[in-house]
Write an enzyme that holds these catalytic residues in place. Structure first.
Site, mmCIF file in Angstrom:
data_model
loop_
_atom_site.group_PDB
_atom_site.id
_atom_site.type_symbol
_atom_site.label_atom_id
_atom_site.label_comp_id
_atom_site.label_asym_id
_atom_site.label_seq_id
_atom_site.Cartn_x
_atom_site.Cartn_y
_atom_site.Cartn_z
ATOM 1 N N ASP C 128 0.810 -1.220 0.000
ATOM 2 C CA ASP C 128 0.000 0.000 0.000
ATOM 3 C C ASP C 128 0.846 1.274 0.000
ATOM 4 O O ASP C 128 0.303 2.369 -0.106
ATOM 5 C CB ASP C 128 -0.923 0.020 1.225
ATOM 6 N N HIS C 273 -6.797 -10.050 -5.286
ATOM 7 C CA HIS C 273 -5.462 -10.599 -5.070
ATOM 8 C C HIS C 273 -4.529 -10.495 -6.267
ATOM 9 O O HIS C 273 -3.322 -10.612 -6.096
ATOM 10 C CB HIS C 273 -5.576 -12.063 -4.632
ATOM 11 N N ILE C 274 -5.064 -10.322 -7.481
ATOM 12 C CA ILE C 274 -4.124 -10.246 -8.608
ATOM 13 C C ILE C 274 -3.198 -9.038 -8.473
ATOM 14 O O ILE C 274 -2.146 -9.006 -9.083
ATOM 15 C CB ILE C 274 -4.812 -10.211 -10.000
ATOM 16 N N GLN C 275 -3.578 -8.050 -7.672
ATOM 17 C CA GLN C 275 -2.720 -6.887 -7.467
ATOM 18 C C GLN C 275 -1.451 -7.198 -6.682
ATOM 19 O O GLN C 275 -0.493 -6.442 -6.729
ATOM 20 C CB GLN C 275 -3.476 -5.783 -6.706
ATOM 21 N N ARG C 276 -1.438 -8.278 -5.927
ATOM 22 C CA ARG C 276 -0.277 -8.519 -5.085
ATOM 23 C C ARG C 276 0.521 -9.746 -5.498
ATOM 24 O O ARG C 276 1.483 -10.110 -4.820
ATOM 25 C CB ARG C 276 -0.655 -8.595 -3.617
#
EC number: 2.7.1.90
Lengths: 343, 343, 343, 343
Positions: C128, C273-276
């Site tokens: 973040d 979750h695809i962001q992480r």
């Protein structure tokens, strides 16, 4: 010769590539003029048009979506719909219509052609790849690529936390996207609408994957259903404090069940609209372009009531009606073939 | 039953996916054991092996290259080559061999099978997509995708400086990569080995593009030749101060000619090895996996001397020899079809 | 000298790059030996270790997640936790500890260091980007890139159907991902946790975008809140037929409100979750690698209780405690700056 | 108030993002009108302009290149150049000029500002990241990302054939792209213009990598030089049969040397123009947008002769002249830092 063009139904990467190919070839080789109709069948219904010439289609090949807009309007369900369409086509001086769309949009074309003599050529479009008359439809390869990349990304997250990750992909009636992306992404379970799934068996595969010290990825088509599942999912609808209806998708439901039955943490990712947006893959640009080139040739040759389709590496023509006869679902043997990778 | 596996010739995205599928299905469904041979035919020739079981193939699906290594070794050209291969296969207790490779590698398999009774099943591999027995080979879609993305990127550079950009892609004998990536990338000229090109005509297309206030992209296969071109390119070889021979590729040569004849700036990009490396596209993972699954089934069913191939969406079996009979080149009508986008 | 390494908290692209850099430099330049602890603080708590030498870290640079696993275990909340940690560190012969984690994980390190003399060096980690002591943390650039690509894709879908698309991105307490990806993706509204939003104003921007004949994209951080919103979202929780609690996220809620108030169709995509997951961006690999190199240098120089941080293009050292002092939120003037693109 | 905008020098992802931000903020917040000048300084020199208002900048954020075109024209080297510029600026009613460019383009702005009172605000642009006044310039992150992805792809090809792969990246005078992409891509040797390299030492790293049973990747900036290398490369120029001069780049030369000295196969890939084309990364869109917003604010505040620059996460203003004072090269300690990964 003036040819109308419209795109109907859900958007799909490659629509613009079809339009560009139609116009380039039509203008340059046959000297045609074109009228773009806006928003699917709503365009000819309401007489809403878009300029469609070579400058208008420059630069659209790599762009997702459709420059013509789209809708699900069905003129047969509109008051006086057919007559208004006939009037507007004739008012615009349109001699033939290239209709790019899925089952519903092409169904209208087939009926207008059969019942009212409208000279239509069809181009099949479905991101789900579930039209039986063609090996592939454009948009599908792009969607599978996006889903596969997402699954690739989720593996490392799953491993780091030793969690189950459930990925819900598109496919209400056919499991092609789930099957292809699940296989390409190395999923440990793939669930498709064509085969009801048994939650306990899913949990068995999940646990077998954990026993090998890896974390499982479960790919589930949005239309997949558990045995005795209709009831369950219908009941899962809820209303929030503003009265919006919220339907838990199968992915979220399944993650909950896996957690409950195996005691392992499970998370859901619903890929949603990113699967159908953005620049088409090279394969889809190629397929869409060839569909466009062949559609305008079909107009030239007066092959009305026909639709272009892919057979192997050839573009062929089939009756538009054949697109809508039956859904092309995943055959059971194709699904059985990939089960060797489950667990 | 012990099955040997080898990969020969140039590397190609999807080789690992084939290996993984062969081993997963062979072990789990048929109880086979596997021996990996290292570096193509050099492996059985020199008795060099690699462990090949389920743990060994975990995680390799998305990886480019081949975990077995590769080479262009031809045992028929090695002293006592065939006997050494037969001895090593028998020494390792190998009952059958799955051979993944292109024309040369499969040619050896066909001959070993026919002349020496080696029980071979073939899996066709060529990034150039030029094997006649199959609709597509894995690796091709990945290469086309990489080339298309590069062409996408070059458009904006060309426009900003109003320059010609010449992109040289793979394809020594067949123009499939140039044709597909050129079409998908919106190239203004595509040149392939199957059709000698006329430099003045190329310059005409280039100038026509500039007249429309856009900058042209020329995609040229490395094997494309100008009319009367053999001589030209042979002479273009030069030696640098260390005596290294440098052969100007056709891309660089063509950019020079375009500059000279049109007075416009031209630049060349040679995509080279990035076209064959890295993670396979979803399509290639799918195709390679299915080839692997069907190859091991062919072993199971004793279909030796056969090779898997794609026909439409089905994986079929054809004689290995058919892979090497003739090159699948771009038919003239397929090339003519795309000329509507030239200029 | 034996150095322990652990990774705690949510996974983040770049963790493996840190580990690799630590081990490469530690072994090659300082002759250190390493002990990997598994699953964050649970590793030293339970004495669970992983081999960590140069072969073990080969090939992990481009891999997302963490080879050491992760958890949110806090030893200060475990019975006898601190003593068990001290015992295990001493039992393994660990002289110093490199702790890679966010606020919670580093908070434990700061306390162990201060209260129990454990020799810790910290590496800040938060996808973040909300740690105040450093300009950037690795993982953030990757997440922003993924979200931006998704927004790029959604534009064409929104245009084709003239719908509102609401994209919910990560950011519970800080809006950095929303701000950066919204700006980079050309969003028409960006909503962040730091500034309560007014739904009517959002609808105003949405309608203004439609008036310009474009379709709006609304990017909303998961922690963004409407004015008087706590109540609303708390009430939106519902239970499905299996009793799983389902909380409508702010994205879905907002899409509902926009539909209700403007009469325009609105759809939501929750990136989740695809962001992480997945391979880190080049920037994140660079930052993570440099953090790793500098962390092991800090150990060498005995700078315990310190953490590496980025200032401009330099890696500096700051007290670990400073990482946890206050959240780095989006300043109001930075948010005001981008409002010129709203509507 | 009428503000002119021009972009000069080589194209770079992010130029359009700057232009869009300048126009959006200038029109909406300050009520400015804009005149776009075409092709760098050639625009005001020849009075060639482009319409520049809000509709004109819609949709350009994700597009590479520059909608204004570019050139390397220097008015101080043109007959009567300065007077023609002053006349054209005044003829167009331009009160201030936003100049987006590198050393040369900004150098002109600095001189016009100092010597002729032209009211200029600068935006620094160099894909090589070699301007000393700013932490980063847009375009650099995109170039590093493309080069890193290429290196990722080349690893598997190198491994499959156990070959050396030499990748030549941009960077004539500064090695930033080589340094960042080499580090992010896990290269085994990185060579930059700032430090002459010793070929035998390079061969030593190459052989050490092979001894660990991996294949080496060598990343070399186009401007890197061997010790005593000027002579060598000058001699390497050759003429092909048409008299085109061909200069072997350092990459190709080095691959030849490595082959000759180590006996290992080596191949070269020259990334070339794909590094500077196409859609900007999220980071570059963000940086370019912020530069644009701050440049138009500088105009508003009358801060002429100044240029925007990035310091940490802040956009600041520095004298334009400071951009051109000295090249920002890779400091020796930054290069030494990464040598731990060599071999």
């Amino acid at each position: 010769m003036r040819v109308g063009v419209l795109t109907g139904g859900g958007d799909c990467p490659g629509l613009n590539a079809v339009i560009r190919a139609v116009v380039r070839k039509g203008v340059q080789e046959y000297g045609y003029e074109f009228t773009g109709f806006r928003d699917g069948w709503r365009g000819p219904l309401q007489g809403r048009t878009v300029r469609l010439d070579i400058p208008a289609v420059r630069g659209i090949l790599p762009r997702g979506g459709t420059m013509l807009g789209s809708s699900r309007t069905n003129p047969f369900k509109e008051p006086d719909g057919v007559r208004r369409i006939l009037d507007n086509l004739s008012g615009e001086g349109v001699d033939a219509l290239i209709v790019i769309g899925g089952e519903d949009t092409l169904g209208v074309a087939a009926r207008l052609s059969r019942e009212h003599g409208v000279r239509c050529v069809g181009v099949p479009k479905t991101i789900d790849n579930d039209l039986s008359a063609t090996d592939y439809t454009f948009g599908f390869d792009t969607a599978v690529g996006i889903a596969t990349e997402a699954i690739d990304r989720l593996h490392t997250t799953a491993e780091s936390h030793m969690r189950v990750l459930v990925v819900e992909v598109m496919g209400r009636h056919a499991g092609w996207i789930a099957l292809h992306s699940g296989l390409a992404g190395g999923a440990n379970v793939i669930l498709i609408p064509e085969q009801r799934f048994d939650v306990d068996q899913v949990c068995g595969w999940v646990e077998s994957r954990f026993r090998a010290s890896y974390a499982p990825i479960v790919v589930v088509a949005e239309g997949a259903m558990p045995r005795d599942g209709d009831l369950v999912l219908k009941n899962a609808a809820a209303r929030d404090s503003f009265g919006h209806v919220r339907l838990s998708g199968v992915g979220e439901w399944l993650a909950g069940e896996i957690e409950r039955r195996t005691g392992k943490e499970a998370r859901t990712t619903v890929l949603g609209h990113i699967q159908r947006g953005g620049t088409p893959s090279a394969f889809d640009r190629w397929l869409a372009t060839r569909f466009g080139l062949h559609a305008v040739s079909a107009v030239r040759e007066g092959e009305f009531g026909m639709m272009v389709a892919l057979r192997g590496t050839d573009v062929v023509r089939v009756p538009i009606a054949s697109a809508t006869e039956r859904l092309k679902t995943v055959p059971v043997e194709r699904y059985e073939e990939v089960k060797v990778f489950f667990g």
